[in-house]
Design a protein around this motif. Structure first.
Motif, PDB file in Angstrom:
ATOM      1  N   PRO A   1     -42.981 -21.855   0.911  1.00 45.71           N
ATOM      2  CA  PRO A   1     -42.040 -22.756   1.406  1.00 45.71           C
ATOM      3  C   PRO A   1     -42.449 -23.933   2.537  1.00 45.71           C
ATOM      4  N   LEU A   2     -43.188 -23.181   3.439  1.00 41.99           N
ATOM      5  CA  LEU A   2     -43.778 -24.066   4.458  1.00 41.99           C
ATOM      6  C   LEU A   2     -44.694 -24.876   3.956  1.00 41.99           C
TER       7      LEU A   2
ATOM      8  N   ILE B   1     -41.903 -32.093  -4.618  1.00 42.06           N
ATOM      9  CA  ILE B   1     -42.038 -30.675  -3.909  1.00 42.06           C
ATOM     10  C   ILE B   1     -43.335 -30.148  -3.448  1.00 42.06           C
ATOM     11  N   GLY B   2     -44.278 -31.240  -3.570  1.00 46.92           N
ATOM     12  CA  GLY B   2     -45.488 -30.832  -3.325  1.00 46.92           C
ATOM     13  C   GLY B   2     -46.711 -32.111  -3.234  1.00 46.92           C
ATOM     14  N   SER B   3     -47.273 -32.439  -2.381  1.00 41.41           N
ATOM     15  CA  SER B   3     -47.998 -33.593  -2.476  1.00 41.41           C
ATOM     16  C   SER B   3     -49.463 -33.315  -1.766  1.00 41.41           C
ATOM     17  N   LYS B   4     -50.579 -34.045  -1.955  1.00 41.19           N
ATOM     18  CA  LYS B   4     -51.705 -33.804  -1.418  1.00 41.19           C
ATOM     19  C   LYS B   4     -52.618 -35.327  -1.848  1.00 41.19           C
TER      20      LYS B   4
ATOM     21  N   GLU C   1     -49.952 -25.007  -8.218  1.00 47.07           N
ATOM     22  CA  GLU C   1     -48.975 -23.984  -8.567  1.00 47.07           C
ATOM     23  C   GLU C   1     -48.811 -22.868  -7.646  1.00 47.07           C
ATOM     24  N   GLU C   2     -50.068 -22.064  -7.384  1.00 42.30           N
ATOM     25  CA  GLU C   2     -49.860 -20.847  -6.375  1.00 42.30           C
ATOM     26  C   GLU C   2     -49.629 -21.189  -4.886  1.00 42.30           C
ATOM     27  N   ALA C   3     -50.226 -22.402  -4.571  1.00 37.42           N
ATOM     28  CA  ALA C   3     -50.168 -22.712  -2.923  1.00 37.42           C
ATOM     29  C   ALA C   3     -48.688 -23.090  -2.617  1.00 37.42           C
ATOM     30  N   TYR C   4     -47.989 -23.782  -3.546  1.00 33.33           N
ATOM     31  CA  TYR C   4     -46.879 -24.456  -3.228  1.00 33.33           C
ATOM     32  C   TYR C   4     -45.708 -23.430  -3.446  1.00 33.33           C
ATOM     33  N   THR C   5     -46.055 -22.352  -3.589  1.00 35.16           N
ATOM     34  CA  THR C   5     -45.158 -21.019  -3.864  1.00 35.16           C
ATOM     35  C   THR C   5     -44.511 -20.867  -2.247  1.00 35.16           C
TER      36      THR C   5
ATOM     37  N   LYS D   1     -44.902 -26.272   0.982  1.00 29.41           N
ATOM     38  CA  LYS D   1     -43.965 -27.181   0.391  1.00 29.41           C
ATOM     39  C   LYS D   1     -43.333 -28.229   1.240  1.00 29.41           C
ATOM     40  N   LYS D   2     -42.564 -27.627   2.223  1.00 31.72           N
ATOM     41  CA  LYS D   2     -41.956 -28.527   3.028  1.00 31.72           C
ATOM     42  C   LYS D   2     -42.659 -29.508   4.127  1.00 31.72           C
ATOM     43  N   ILE D   3     -43.888 -29.249   4.616  1.00 31.03           N
ATOM     44  CA  ILE D   3     -44.797 -29.884   5.385  1.00 31.03           C
ATOM     45  C   ILE D   3     -45.503 -30.974   4.488  1.00 31.03           C
ATOM     46  N   SER D   4     -45.962 -30.808   3.023  1.00 28.43           N
ATOM     47  CA  SER D   4     -46.526 -31.713   2.333  1.00 28.43           C
ATOM     48  C   SER D   4     -45.628 -32.633   1.845  1.00 28.43           C
ATOM     49  N   THR D   5     -44.298 -32.578   1.985  1.00 24.53           N
ATOM     50  CA  THR D   5     -43.530 -33.459   1.593  1.00 24.53           C
ATOM     51  C   THR D   5     -42.657 -34.156   2.647  1.00 24.53           C
ATOM     52  N   THR D   6     -43.185 -33.910   3.743  1.00 25.36           N
ATOM     53  CA  THR D   6     -42.307 -34.583   5.177  1.00 25.36           C
ATOM     54  C   THR D   6     -42.976 -35.758   4.968  1.00 25.36           C
ATOM     55  N   TYR D   7     -42.265 -36.836   5.047  1.00 22.19           N
ATOM     56  CA  TYR D   7     -42.469 -38.413   5.177  1.00 22.19           C
ATOM     57  C   TYR D   7     -43.077 -38.639   6.485  1.00 22.19           C
TER      58      TYR D   7
END
Length: 164
Positions: A70-71, A109-112, A64-68, A73-79
């Motif tokens: 935007p970078l 909106i977030g992935s790991k 919740e904190e780390a994915y505030t 968020k964007k990078i972690s959801t880039t396919y």
């Protein structure tokens, strides 16, 4: 580190942070405690040590904190991400290790992803829905296919609860 789960990229971030490795790890521990994660402790930055510990509840707080950012968020959801090296001009393509992203079933909106022998296959997927945001976290899946299936079951269960 976030697209292809490359641990050497994390080590490069540490080296370029201006902190010593020990200072970097101390800052990681301090930051997650500040965020409210009570059961998390890092002994190294990549996630490859079985001595790094966390709980799904703490991981949700950290997410919740780390994915505030935007970078992140964007990078972690880039396919897929393609780049060329500066010195050799060699082209490389990284593919996100979270196969749920490719399905396009969810507004992710977030992935790991993660894996250790001791922890099994682990996955965090954060989605946006008409009913609110949802974070699904599973630890200890037996293999990659089950990891993604387990996570999707959690997502679908969470979405059903949000709809109520």
């Amino acid at each position: 580190a976030l697209v292809g789960s490359a641990n050497n990229a994390v080590e490069s971030l540490v080296r370029n942070s201006g902190l010593t490795r020990d200072e970097f790890i101390a800052k990681m521990n301090s930051k997650v405690k500040e965020w409210g994660a009570k059961s998390t402790s890092f002994v190294e930055p990549t996630g490859l040590s079985e001595k790094n510990v966390s709980s799904p509840a703490d991981y949700a707080i950290i997410t919740e904190e780390a994915y505030t950012n935007p970078l992140i968020k964007k990078i972690s959801t880039t396919y897929k991400y393609t780049f060329s090296t500066i010195n050799t001009k060699e082209k490389h393509t990284l593919t996100n290790t979270n196969k749920i992203i490719a399905s396009n079933k969810y507004d992710i909106i977030g992935s790991k992803t993660g894996y250790l022998n001791e922890a099994g296959y682990c996955l965090m997927t954060r989605i946006k829905s008409a009913y609110g945001n949802l974070i699904a976290i599973n630890f200890g899946s037996t293999d990659k296919p089950n990891n993604f299936a387990d996570n999707e079951k959690l997502l679908n269960y969470g979405l059903q609860l949000l709809k109520k």
